[in-house]
Scaffold this motif. Structure first.
Motif, short mmCIF file in Angstrom:
data_model
loop_
_atom_site.label_atom_id
_atom_site.label_comp_id
_atom_site.label_asym_id
_atom_site.label_seq_id
_atom_site.Cartn_x
_atom_site.Cartn_y
_atom_site.Cartn_z
N LEU A 96 4.80 5.17 -6.09
CA LEU A 96 6.39 4.86 -6.24
C LEU A 96 7.39 5.79 -5.80
O LEU A 96 8.63 5.27 -5.15
CB LEU A 96 6.60 3.47 -6.81
CG LEU A 96 4.69 2.27 -6.61
CD1 LEU A 96 5.41 1.64 -7.98
CD2 LEU A 96 4.89 2.09 -5.10
N GLN A 99 7.18 7.53 -2.94
CA GLN A 99 7.91 6.96 -1.95
C GLN A 99 9.80 6.29 -1.55
O GLN A 99 10.36 6.69 -1.05
CB GLN A 99 7.18 5.29 -2.46
CG GLN A 99 6.10 5.41 -1.44
CD GLN A 99 5.64 3.89 -0.95
OE1 GLN A 99 5.95 2.95 -1.66
NE2 GLN A 99 4.97 3.33 -0.42
N THR A 104 10.22 7.70 2.40
CA THR A 104 10.13 7.40 3.28
C THR A 104 9.04 5.93 3.20
O THR A 104 8.31 5.10 3.90
CB THR A 104 8.19 7.91 2.78
OG1 THR A 104 7.95 6.90 1.76
CG2 THR A 104 8.15 9.49 2.44
N SER A 105 9.73 5.56 2.32
CA SER A 105 10.27 3.78 2.54
C SER A 105 10.81 3.08 3.99
O SER A 105 11.79 3.63 4.65
CB SER A 105 10.71 3.11 1.35
OG SER A 105 10.63 1.67 1.66
N THR A 111 12.48 -1.48 -2.32
CA THR A 111 10.83 -0.47 -2.69
C THR A 111 11.64 -0.37 -3.93
O THR A 111 10.54 -0.10 -4.99
CB THR A 111 10.32 0.27 -1.80
OG1 THR A 111 10.27 0.04 -0.23
CG2 THR A 111 9.75 1.52 -2.04
N ARG A 309 1.09 4.39 9.46
CA ARG A 309 1.87 4.89 8.61
C ARG A 309 -0.11 5.60 7.79
O ARG A 309 0.24 4.23 6.34
CB ARG A 309 2.69 4.33 8.02
CG ARG A 309 3.80 4.84 8.57
CD ARG A 309 4.86 4.45 8.13
NE ARG A 309 6.35 5.35 8.06
CZ ARG A 309 7.57 4.62 8.00
NH1 ARG A 309 7.81 4.53 6.36
NH2 ARG A 309 8.54 4.58 8.36
N TRP A 312 1.10 8.03 3.72
CA TRP A 312 2.24 6.71 2.75
C TRP A 312 2.31 5.37 2.97
O TRP A 312 3.32 4.99 1.67
CB TRP A 312 4.65 7.52 3.10
CG TRP A 312 3.93 8.76 2.85
CD1 TRP A 312 4.05 9.48 3.51
CD2 TRP A 312 3.68 9.92 1.49
NE1 TRP A 312 3.93 11.43 2.89
CE2 TRP A 312 3.58 11.76 1.73
CE3 TRP A 312 3.73 9.53 0.14
CZ2 TRP A 312 4.23 11.96 0.31
CZ3 TRP A 312 4.46 9.68 -0.87
CH2 TRP A 312 4.29 11.26 -0.57
N TRP A 314 3.99 1.65 4.31
CA TRP A 314 5.99 1.92 4.60
C TRP A 314 6.81 1.27 3.83
O TRP A 314 7.58 0.94 4.11
CB TRP A 314 5.14 0.48 5.31
CG TRP A 314 5.02 0.81 7.28
CD1 TRP A 314 4.01 -0.10 7.46
CD2 TRP A 314 5.63 1.38 8.22
NE1 TRP A 314 3.56 0.48 8.54
CE2 TRP A 314 4.77 0.80 9.32
CE3 TRP A 314 6.43 0.74 8.46
CZ2 TRP A 314 4.90 1.11 10.34
CZ3 TRP A 314 6.95 1.35 9.63
CH2 TRP A 314 6.19 2.15 11.11
N GLY A 315 6.15 1.60 2.82
CA GLY A 315 7.06 1.12 1.01
C GLY A 315 6.40 -0.17 0.10
O GLY A 315 6.34 -1.43 1.52
N GLU A 348 1.51 -1.00 2.33
CA GLU A 348 2.85 -1.10 1.62
C GLU A 348 2.56 0.36 1.39
O GLU A 348 3.46 1.15 0.79
CB GLU A 348 3.37 -2.13 1.01
CG GLU A 348 3.94 -3.34 1.40
CD GLU A 348 3.92 -4.03 0.73
OE1 GLU A 348 4.67 -5.08 1.15
OE2 GLU A 348 3.66 -4.33 -0.78
N THR A 349 1.01 1.23 0.60
CA THR A 349 0.77 2.26 -0.41
C THR A 349 0.16 3.11 0.73
O THR A 349 0.01 3.85 -0.04
CB THR A 349 0.72 1.93 -1.27
OG1 THR A 349 -0.59 0.97 -1.69
CG2 THR A 349 1.93 0.77 -2.08
#
Length: 458
Positions: A96, A99, A104-105, A111, A309, A312, A314-315, A348-349
Motif C-alpha cells: 500500500l 501504491q 500508481t493509485s 488510498t 492494471r 499495481w 487501481w489503488g 484495487e491491489t
C-alpha cells in the motif's frame, strides 16, 4: 522448643518482584477491555462507516497500541509471538505504501485514507494476538463476546418488531437501506453475527460449562443465529449453514463425536422453531430465490478492470471512482462496492495484493486448525475454533457481499484471525501414576543397587 532453620524475610526487592509479576495480568486485562470497547463501539456506531465514527475507532486503536507499546517499554523488552499472519499483513502494508509513494493509485487521497484504516486493522490484530493468549484472557474475551452478542441480537430483534425507521428509535440514517440492528444494510448485520455466533455455539457443545450455564449459552447461540435468518440476508443464511457444516465435519472427522453433531442438529431445529414461533418462517423461502441479479455482471466488469492494471491495481479504495467507466449495464443506483470482496481486492491491489491475501488465509487455516483441537476442555482451544469458524463464515459471505469494506466487521474479522492463528501454550505432559507393582520393582531395584554398592565398598 524447636525453631525452624529457614527464615523468610520479605525485602523491598521481593515486594517489587511480586508487583512486577502481578502487573502484566492487570495490563493484559486492560488491553482486553480496551480492545472489546473499540470493537463494540464500532458496531454500535453504525459499523463505523461515517467519518466521525471511523475517526474515533482509529484513535481508540492507536490508544490501545500506545498502552501496549508502553507496557513493553516499561518491562524493558519487546516480546512478540510467532504469529504466522504478521508477515503477509506487513508485506500488504508495504505494498500500500508503494501504491501511494509511486503514485500508481487512481485516487491517491482515498488510498492514503484506506491505508490508515488498514493500520487500525493491523493494530487490533496485533493486540488480539499478543494480549488474548492465555486461558484466563481467552475466557474473559469469549464471555464478553457472548454477552455482547446476545444483548445486541435482542436489541436488533426488539428494534425490528417496534421499528419506526430510525436507529435506536431516535436517529435518522443519512442513506436509505434495510436497517437491522445498528447497520443500514441487513447483510452487514448478518456478517457480524456470523462471526459472533460460533462463540456460544462452540462453548455450549464443549465441557467448559455445566448445567444451567451451558443451557443458557446454548440459548444465546439460538437467539443470535435466529436473527441472521430474521434479517433476511440470504448470504448470511448460507454462510451460517457453512459454519455448521464445517464445525460438524471437524468434530466428526477428528473425534467421531456424534454427540456434538446431534447437539448442532438440535440447535438448528431450535432456530427453525423460533422462526416459526415469531411468525417469520417465510424467511426461509428466500433461500429458493438466489437470482444473482447484478452481482455477476459487476464481477465480470471487475475482471475487465483487472486486465487493464494487473500488477499495481487501481489503488485501495478506488473502486467506486473507477468502476462507472467500466460498467456494462444500466442502473439508476450508485454502485459503491463490488459486492464481492475478492473481486474488489483483485481490482484495487492487483496480483500482488491478491496473492498476499491468499497467503494470509493459507497461514490462517494452517495454524488455526491445529490450535483448535482441544476446544472441548480448554478455553484457548475453544476460542481458536470459534474464531476460525467465524472467519470461515465471513469469508463465505464475502463472495456475494462487501462485509470486509465495513470497518466494524473488518476489525472483528482481523481480531478473530489473530485469535485463531496465535500459537497456544503447550500442555504439560501428564505424569503416569505409580502402581503398586512399579513401587515393588523400584524397591527391588533400590535394594540391588544398595547391595552392589556395598559389595564394591567391601
Amino acid at each position: 522448643m524447636k525453631t525452624s532453620s529457614f527464615l523468610i524475610v520479605e525485602t523491598t526487592e521481593s515486594v517489587d518482584l511480586k508487583r512486577k509479576r502481578r502487573a502484566p495480568g492487570n495490563q493484559q486485562l486492560g488491553l482486553v477491555v480496551g480492545l472489546c470497547a473499540i470493537l463494540m463501539f464500532a458496531v454500535l456506531a453504525f459499523g463505523a462507516v461515517e467519518d466521525w465514527s471511523s475517526f474515533v475507532f482509529e484513535v481508540g486503536a492507536a490508544a490501545v497500541f500506545l498502552v501496549w507499546a508502553g507496557t513493553q517499554f516499561v518491562s524493558g523488552q519487546i516480546t512478540l509471538s510467532r504469529n504466522p499472519l504478521y508477515a503477509p499483513a506487513l508485506l500488504f502494508f508495504v505494498f500500500l505504501l508503494l501504491q501511494v509513494g509511486l503514485r500508481t493509485s487512481a485516487y491517491p487521497y482515498v488510498t492514503k485514507y484506506e491505508a490508515l484504516e488498514y493500520v487500525s486493522y493491523g493494530i487490533v490484530l496485533l493486540i488480539a494476538a499478543e494480549s488474548i493468549t492465555d486461558e484466563d484472557a481467552r475466557n474473559k474475551f469469549a464471555l464478553a463476546v457472548i454477552v455482547f452478542g446476545v444483548l445486541y441480537a435482542f436489541f436488533a430483534l426488539a428494534q425490528e418488531l417496534t421499528s419506526n425507521g430510525k436507529f435506536f428509535w431516535v436517529y435518522t440514517p443519512h442513506f436509505n437501506g434495510s436497517i437491522y440492528g445498528s447497520y443500514v444494510n441487513r447483510n452487514h448485520y448478518a456478517g457480524l453475527m456470523e462471526m459472533l455466533v460460533p462463540f456460544p455455539l462452540v462453548v455450549s457443545m464443549g465441557h467448559l460449562l455445566r448445567g444451567g450455564k451451558r443451557a443458557l449459552v446454548a440459548f444465546c447461540a439460538v437467539l443470535m443465529a435466529s436473527t441472521i435468518f430474521l434479517s433476511s440476508s440470504r448470504g448470511g443464511m448460507l454462510s451460517f449453514g457453512g459454519e455448521i457444516v464445517v464445525f460438524a465435519a471437524l468434530t466428526l472427522v477428528r473425534r467421531g463425536n456424534l454427540r456434538v453433531a446431534l447437539g448442532m442438529a438440535a440447535v438448528c431445529a431450535l432456530v427453525v422453531g423460533f422462526l416459526v414461533f415469531v411468525g417469520r418462517g417465510q424467511v426461509l423461502g428466500r433461500l429458493g430465490d438466489l437470482g444473482p441479479g447484478i452481482r455477476l455482471n459487476i464481477t465480470k466488469d471487475c475482471l475487465r478492470m483487472f486486465s487493464h492494471r494487473p500488477v499495481w491495481g487501481w489503488g485501495l479504495g478506488t473502486f467506486p471512482t473507477v468502476y462507472p467507466s467500466y460498467r456494462t449495464f444500466y442502473t439508476n443506483l450508485f454502485v459503491n462496492e463490488a459486492h464481492n470482496d475478492y473481486a474488489q481486492l483483485l481490482v484495487e491491489t492487483g496480483l500482488p495484493g491478491f496473492g498476499l491475501m491468499l497467503w494470509f488465509l493459507l497461514r490462517l487455516y494452517r495454524q488455526g486448525l491445529p490450535t483448535s483441537r482441544r476446544w472441548e476442555f480448554k478455553w484457548d482451544g475453544a476460542v481458536s475454533l470459534a474464531a476460525l469458524l467465524g472467519c470461515t463464515g465471513i469469508l463465505l459471505h464475502s463472495f456475494v457481499d462487501f462485509n470486509l469494506q465495513i470497518p466494524a466487521n473488518a476489525a472483528m474479522f482481523y481480531v478473530l484471525c489473530g485469535l485463531a492463528a496465535t500459537p497456544l501454550a503447550k500442555l504439560p505432559k501428564p505424569r503416569r501414576s505409580r502402581t503398586p507393582k512399579d513401587e515393588e520393582n523400584g524397591d527391588r531395584r533400590t535394594s540391588r543397587e544398595n547391595g552392589s554398592s556395598l559389595a564394591r565398598s567391601m
